[in-house]
Structures are given as structure tokens and as C-alpha cells.
Design a protein around this motif. Structure first.
Motif, PDB file in Angstrom:
ATOM      1  N   TYR A  23       9.955  30.551  -4.776  1.00 52.30           N
ATOM      2  CA  TYR A  23       8.771  29.908  -4.213  1.00 52.30           C
ATOM      3  C   TYR A  23       8.175  28.943  -5.224  1.00 52.30           C
ATOM      4  O   TYR A  23       8.179  29.206  -6.421  1.00 52.30           O
ATOM      5  CB  TYR A  23       7.720  30.960  -3.840  1.00 52.30           C
ATOM      6  N   ASN A  24       7.642  27.841  -4.716  1.00 50.18           N
ATOM      7  CA  ASN A  24       6.962  26.874  -5.577  1.00 50.18           C
ATOM      8  C   ASN A  24       5.589  27.389  -5.983  1.00 50.18           C
ATOM      9  O   ASN A  24       5.160  27.174  -7.111  1.00 50.18           O
ATOM     10  CB  ASN A  24       6.835  25.518  -4.876  1.00 50.18           C
ATOM     11  N   GLU A  40       3.401  30.837  -0.710  1.00 51.81           N
ATOM     12  CA  GLU A  40       4.591  30.713   0.129  1.00 51.81           C
ATOM     13  C   GLU A  40       5.169  32.087   0.473  1.00 51.81           C
ATOM     14  O   GLU A  40       5.654  32.285   1.589  1.00 51.81           O
ATOM     15  CB  GLU A  40       5.659  29.868  -0.561  1.00 51.81           C
TER      16      GLU A  40
END
Length: 106
Positions: free
Chosen positions: A6-7, A11
Motif C-alpha cells: 500500500y502507498n 488503502e
């Protein structure tokens, strides 16, 4: 099992509870156990097919528990799991924010 990357951490949350219906279902289940028909009445815009799909996904992700009672006719209830209970604070904050928005306080 595939590891997700995940960034940003939100998310990971949205992957489990994102979408139009899941948060609505969880907001109802945070107050009490509910049967399928009760959830359907509480969320009249959702179709049976979509409600079934969303409940299955939430159960698969460990957010809700599906209780099947051995009786005739069959009785099934849904409730938050321990993991689902950990979302209670988030759900309460979302509900409070929505209430303020509805009453034009923000």
C-alpha cells in the motif's frame, strides 16, 4: 497468500470496508446482531444479490461473523467479529461526522 503493498495505510482499510454498502452494513451491525431480512429492510436500496455478496466479503475478511442456528426454518444472524469491533471507533466517528453534515453544522 499474496502480500499487498500500500502507498498509504488507509488503502488497507478501504480494501476491506470500501465501497457503497459495506460501511452501511457495519454501522447497522455495530448496534446489534441482525438477520439478512433486517439488514435488507434497514438498507432498502441494496439488492439481495449485492447484500449477499457484501456480507460474504465481510465474513471472508473476518469483519463479521455469520451465525447459523440449527432449526427449521433456518435462522442466520450477522454480527461484528472481534476484528470488526476494532472498527467501532472509526464507524462512530463517521456517523458523528455525517450527523453534523446533515444538520449543516460543518
Amino acid at each position: 497468500m499474496q502480500e499487498n503493498h500500500y502507498n498509504i495505510p488507509v488503502e488497507a482499510t478501504l480494501e476491506v470496508i470500501g465501497g457503497k454498502w459495506k460501511v452501511l452494513i457495519l454501522c447497522h451491525l455495530k448496534n446489534k446482531k441482525m438477520r439478512f431480512s433486517e439488514l435488507q429492510r434497514a438498507i432498502p436500496q441494496i439488492t439481495k444479490k449485492m447484500l449477499t455478496q457484501q456480507l460474504r466479503e465481510l465474513e471472508y475478511d473476518g469483519i463479521i461473523i455469520r451465525y447459523v442456528y440449527q432449526q427449521v426454518p433456518p435462522k442466520v444472524e450477522y454480527s461484528l467479529s472481534h476484528t470488526g469491533e476494532s472498527l467501532r471507533e472509526v464507524l462512530n466517528i463517521m456517523c458523528a461526522w455525517g450527523e453534523k453534515r446533515i444538520t449543516n453544522q460543518i
